[in-house]
Design an enzyme around this catalytic site. Sequence first.
Site, PDB file in Angstrom:
ATOM      1  N   TYR A  30       0.813  -1.220   0.000  1.00  5.84           N
ATOM      2  CA  TYR A  30       0.000   0.000   0.000  1.00  5.84           C
ATOM      3  C   TYR A  30       0.847   1.271   0.000  1.00  5.84           C
ATOM      4  CZ  TYR A  30      -4.477  -2.304   0.180  1.00  5.84           C
ATOM      5  OH  TYR A  30      -5.580  -3.042  -0.173  1.00  5.84           O
TER       6      TYR A  30
ATOM      7  N   GLN B 154     -15.298   4.842  -6.492  1.00  4.38           N
ATOM      8  CA  GLN B 154     -14.662   3.578  -6.122  1.00  4.38           C
ATOM      9  C   GLN B 154     -13.159   3.767  -5.945  1.00  4.38           C
ATOM     10  OE1 GLN B 154     -16.901   2.000  -9.779  1.00  4.38           O
ATOM     11  NE2 GLN B 154     -16.135   0.167  -8.796  1.00  4.38           N
TER      12      GLN B 154
ATOM     13  N   VAL C 259      -9.556   5.007  -4.556  1.00  2.00           N
ATOM     14  CA  VAL C 259      -8.969   5.273  -3.239  1.00  2.00           C
ATOM     15  C   VAL C 259      -7.815   6.270  -3.361  1.00  2.00           C
ATOM     16  CG1 VAL C 259      -9.612   2.967  -2.400  1.00  2.00           C
ATOM     17  CG2 VAL C 259      -7.334   3.318  -3.392  1.00  2.00           C
TER      18      VAL C 259
ATOM     19  N   HIS D 281     -14.731   2.810  -1.296  1.00  2.00           N
ATOM     20  CA  HIS D 281     -13.666   1.818  -1.075  1.00  2.00           C
ATOM     21  C   HIS D 281     -12.545   2.390  -0.213  1.00  2.00           C
ATOM     22  CE1 HIS D 281     -15.025  -0.539  -4.932  1.00  2.00           C
ATOM     23  NE2 HIS D 281     -15.843  -0.676  -3.916  1.00  2.00           N
TER      24      HIS D 281
ATOM     25  N   CYS E   4      -7.200   2.152  13.113  1.00  2.00           N
ATOM     26  CA  CYS E   4      -6.803   1.036  13.974  1.00  2.00           C
ATOM     27  C   CYS E   4      -7.364  -0.281  13.427  1.00  2.00           C
ATOM     28  CB  CYS E   4      -7.309   1.267  15.396  1.00  2.00           C
ATOM     29  SG  CYS E   4      -6.854  -0.082  16.509  1.00  2.00           S
TER      30      CYS E   4
ATOM     31  N   GLY F 101     -16.177   5.917 -16.211  1.00  2.00           N
ATOM     32  CA  GLY F 101     -14.948   5.150 -16.037  1.00  2.00           C
ATOM     33  C   GLY F 101     -15.063   3.964 -15.111  1.00  2.00           C
ATOM     34  N   THR F 102     -16.229   3.342 -15.083  1.00  2.00           N
ATOM     35  CA  THR F 102     -16.355   2.131 -14.278  1.00  2.00           C
ATOM     36  C   THR F 102     -17.187   1.116 -15.053  1.00  2.00           C
ATOM     37  OG1 THR F 102     -17.169   1.165 -12.217  1.00  2.00           O
ATOM     38  CG2 THR F 102     -18.270   3.150 -12.983  1.00  2.00           C
TER      39      THR F 102
ATOM     40  N   ASN G 122     -17.883   6.094 -21.059  1.00  2.00           N
ATOM     41  CA  ASN G 122     -16.885   5.028 -21.006  1.00  2.00           C
ATOM     42  C   ASN G 122     -16.221   4.868 -22.360  1.00  2.00           C
ATOM     43  OD1 ASN G 122     -15.531   2.826 -19.732  1.00  2.00           O
ATOM     44  ND2 ASN G 122     -17.390   2.517 -18.513  1.00  2.00           N
TER      45      ASN G 122
HETATM   46 ZN   LIG Z   1      -6.298   1.017  18.452  1.00  2.00          ZN
END
Ligand SMILES: [Zn+2]
Length: 274
Positions: free
Chosen positions: A72, A107, A109, A127, A135, A211-212, A238
């Site tokens: 990530y 959608q 991120v 998403h 956490c 675009g999906t 699209n």
């Molecule tokens: Zn925590």
Amino acid sequence: METSLENLLKAFVTSQQRITVLTGAGISAESGIPTFRGPEGYWTIGSEAYRPQEMATQRMFLKAPLAVWNWYLYRRSVCARAEPNPGHRAVAGMERLFGDRFRLVTQNVDNLHLRAGSTPERTFEIHGNIFLMRCAEACSAALTPVPAAFDDWPRDREISSGEAELLRCPRCGGLLRPHVLWFDEVYDEPFYRLTTTLAAARETDLLIVAGTSGTTNLPNKVAWEVSRRYKAVIVDVNTDRNPFAALAVRQGGFAVTGTCGQILPEILALFQAA
Ligand SMILES: [Zn+2]
């Protein structure tokens, strides 16, 4: 663009009706962000290569949290280097024009909509957002930015023990996790705005899908809820044929072939000229 679509868009402006824009990977691909579902998303841990559908899971996070973080952090750096394109800016322009008649469901991120000027109040990141963390033990629902110490993260860099401390929850000492929806998790309201998004869909008179291609469940539900509303219209933007285009046309709406960066500014210009 067809004249009947142009007339519909112009008439929408002076109505009191509501608009939702639904975006997916296609709009960000135009900013150079890969979907990470393809080869760019493959990741090696030890001697094993994993597919994105295996990496983006709670199961993998429980097994190898720092490897998942590493993946990530690299992806976050790719997103940070990208710039919003005219498609993102046109969506932000529509929000400025329509104010509270407008909602954005994305959608993506990658944070590009917010960087282009869309507001967090009217943007539902269903998403999550790769620049935020929370956490993993859910001791609190607080979202915090991923620390700047992880900026410009190359693909092959290991997380040091000092850096790993930055990924610990300051409240309970447990691990923090990326604020993204994983393949083995379900949508919810507190983190992913499930209820709010469906409620907005039920009040939507004009849905622009950009675009999906409808591979995930909540975007499909959004389009379905809109399609059930009396006289609601779906416009699909699209580069190729997809299930949303078919649904739009079946419901008396429109399928516009082209890139988001080309078509969305044209739609905004029509709105502004009305
Ligand atoms: Zn925590």
